[in-house]
Design a protein around this motif. Structure first.
Motif, PDB file in Angstrom:
ATOM      1  N   PHE A  90       0.975  -1.271  -0.011  1.00  0.00           N
ATOM      2  CA  PHE A  90       0.137   0.075   0.164  1.00  0.00           C
ATOM      3  C   PHE A  90       0.897   1.388   0.112  1.00  0.00           C
ATOM      4  CE2 PHE A  90      -2.551  -3.253   1.923  1.00  0.00           C
ATOM      5  CZ  PHE A  90      -3.599  -3.168   0.891  1.00  0.00           C
ATOM      6  N   GLN A  91       0.549   2.219  -0.838  1.00  0.00           N
ATOM      7  CA  GLN A  91       1.455   3.401  -1.122  1.00  0.00           C
ATOM      8  C   GLN A  91       0.612   4.398  -0.895  1.00  0.00           C
ATOM      9  OE1 GLN A  91       3.477   3.436  -5.038  1.00  0.00           O
ATOM     10  NE2 GLN A  91       4.821   5.308  -3.972  1.00  0.00           N
ATOM     11  N   LEU A  92       1.021   5.456  -0.142  1.00  0.00           N
ATOM     12  CA  LEU A  92       0.432   6.800  -0.052  1.00  0.00           C
ATOM     13  C   LEU A  92       0.836   8.021  -1.081  1.00  0.00           C
ATOM     14  CD1 LEU A  92      -1.294   8.817   1.844  1.00  0.00           C
ATOM     15  CD2 LEU A  92       0.912   9.306   2.964  1.00  0.00           C
ATOM     16  N   ASN A  93       0.079   8.309  -1.837  1.00  0.00           N
ATOM     17  CA  ASN A  93       0.419   9.596  -2.858  1.00  0.00           C
ATOM     18  C   ASN A  93      -0.101  10.751  -2.157  1.00  0.00           C
ATOM     19  OD1 ASN A  93       1.500   7.695  -4.282  1.00  0.00           O
ATOM     20  ND2 ASN A  93      -0.099   7.365  -5.497  1.00  0.00           N
ATOM     21  N   VAL A  94       0.623  11.965  -2.066  1.00  0.00           N
ATOM     22  CA  VAL A  94       0.216  13.186  -1.747  1.00  0.00           C
ATOM     23  C   VAL A  94       0.706  14.214  -2.639  1.00  0.00           C
ATOM     24  CG1 VAL A  94       0.057  14.870   0.261  1.00  0.00           C
ATOM     25  CG2 VAL A  94       0.409  12.560   0.861  1.00  0.00           C
ATOM     26  N   PHE A  95      -0.452  15.113  -3.087  1.00  0.00           N
ATOM     27  CA  PHE A  95      -0.169  15.917  -3.937  1.00  0.00           C
ATOM     28  C   PHE A  95      -1.056  17.376  -3.641  1.00  0.00           C
ATOM     29  CE2 PHE A  95      -1.949  18.281  -8.035  1.00  0.00           C
ATOM     30  CZ  PHE A  95      -0.780  18.604  -8.518  1.00  0.00           C
ATOM     31  N   PHE A  96       0.193  18.397  -3.853  1.00  0.00           N
ATOM     32  CA  PHE A  96      -0.276  19.734  -3.420  1.00  0.00           C
ATOM     33  C   PHE A  96      -0.438  20.511  -4.829  1.00  0.00           C
ATOM     34  CE2 PHE A  96       1.968  18.177   0.127  1.00  0.00           C
ATOM     35  CZ  PHE A  96       1.151  18.158   1.049  1.00  0.00           C
ATOM     36  N   SER A  97      -1.753  21.051  -4.946  1.00  0.00           N
ATOM     37  CA  SER A  97      -1.893  22.101  -6.268  1.00  0.00           C
ATOM     38  C   SER A  97      -2.011  23.295  -5.699  1.00  0.00           C
ATOM     39  CB  SER A  97      -3.067  21.659  -6.799  1.00  0.00           C
ATOM     40  OG  SER A  97      -4.278  21.996  -6.220  1.00  0.00           O
ATOM     41  N   LYS A  98      -2.088  24.260  -6.337  1.00  0.00           N
ATOM     42  CA  LYS A  98      -2.253  25.765  -6.008  1.00  0.00           C
ATOM     43  C   LYS A  98      -3.451  25.890  -5.136  1.00  0.00           C
ATOM     44  CE  LYS A  98       0.549  27.749  -9.472  1.00  0.00           C
ATOM     45  NZ  LYS A  98       0.643  28.882 -10.558  1.00  0.00           N
ATOM     46  N   ARG A  99      -4.523  25.104  -5.410  1.00  0.00           N
ATOM     47  CA  ARG A  99      -5.834  25.515  -4.812  1.00  0.00           C
ATOM     48  C   ARG A  99      -6.043  24.197  -3.800  1.00  0.00           C
ATOM     49  NH1 ARG A  99      -9.934  26.418  -9.549  1.00  0.00           N
ATOM     50  NH2 ARG A  99     -11.280  27.061  -7.615  1.00  0.00           N
ATOM     51  N   PHE A 100      -5.791  23.193  -3.878  1.00  0.00           N
ATOM     52  CA  PHE A 100      -6.234  21.801  -3.105  1.00  0.00           C
ATOM     53  C   PHE A 100      -4.936  21.183  -2.676  1.00  0.00           C
ATOM     54  CE2 PHE A 100      -9.463  22.844  -6.760  1.00  0.00           C
ATOM     55  CZ  PHE A 100     -10.282  23.407  -5.802  1.00  0.00           C
ATOM     56  N   ILE A 101      -5.432  20.404  -1.670  1.00  0.00           N
ATOM     57  CA  ILE A 101      -4.601  19.087  -1.205  1.00  0.00           C
ATOM     58  C   ILE A 101      -5.319  17.959  -1.665  1.00  0.00           C
ATOM     59  CG2 ILE A 101      -3.538  18.244   0.793  1.00  0.00           C
ATOM     60  CD1 ILE A 101      -3.536  20.876   1.827  1.00  0.00           C
TER      61      ILE A 101
END
Length: 185
Positions: A90-101
């Motif tokens: 199981f892998q965690l992916n986290v992405f930060f855009s300019k408007r959302f998480i």
């Protein structure tokens, strides 16, 4: 003292060599059952050279390929690359855009999404004052942890991207997930 060859139907014949310690008593030569195991050693010939100085300990396999081997077969994955998805599924992916998480936990073998949390969800968009601040990161971490536990996933792996540091908002998300009972491997 050498053992005689036992003939079989094939032409293959294994001849182990036995050596007996010369300090045996003269009356103990009447039967082989009186020979102590410490006085008996087996010599298997050339295969004994490979085990010299290893002490019969299995050594880890070399996982990195040489440059010449990599040039011959550029798409062949190493042992770690081939087995990693089964050792840490199981892998965690986290992405930060300019408007959302956005954050999600995926099964690496099947690419099935186990749990998802995003500040773009309708309930979070209307309740959070800011969708990218530290409080939003804590909410996303708590939601991912709760939803992963509901799916019976208690251990996840996180691999940072190249040149990515675990600090700031990413550290807040990861620490919140750890604090809510998810173990990182």
């Amino acid at each position: 003292m050498a053992a005689s060859c036992v003939s079989t139907s094939s032409s293959f014949c294994l001849q182990p060599q036995f050596s007996i310690n010369r300090s045996l008593k003269p009356n103990s030569l009447s039967s082989c059952s009186s020979i102590q195991p410490s006085n008996l050693s087996i010599n298997l010939g050339s295969s004994n050279r490979n085990l010299k100085n290893q002490g019969f300990v299995v050594q880890a396999a070399w996982t990195r390929r040489s440059r010449s081997e990599a040039e011959k077969r550029p798409n062949k994955k190493s042992w770690k690359q081939r087995t990693d998805m089964y050792m840490r599924p199981f892998q965690l992916n986290v992405f930060f855009s300019k408007r959302f998480i956005h954050a999600k936990v995926m099964h690496r073998g099947t690419s099935k999404v186990i749990s998802v949390a995003t500040t773009n969800a309708k309930d979070l968009r209307n309740t959070l004052p800011s969708l990218i601040d530290n409080e939003a990161c804590r909410v996303i971490g708590r939601l991912i942890a709760e939803r992963s536990k509901e799916a019976d996933v208690y251990v996840v792996a996180y691999e940072p991207n190249k040149n990515e540091r675990i600090e700031g908002r990413l550290a807040i998300v990861l620490d919140t997930i750890k604090d809510n009972g998810i173990i990182f491997v």
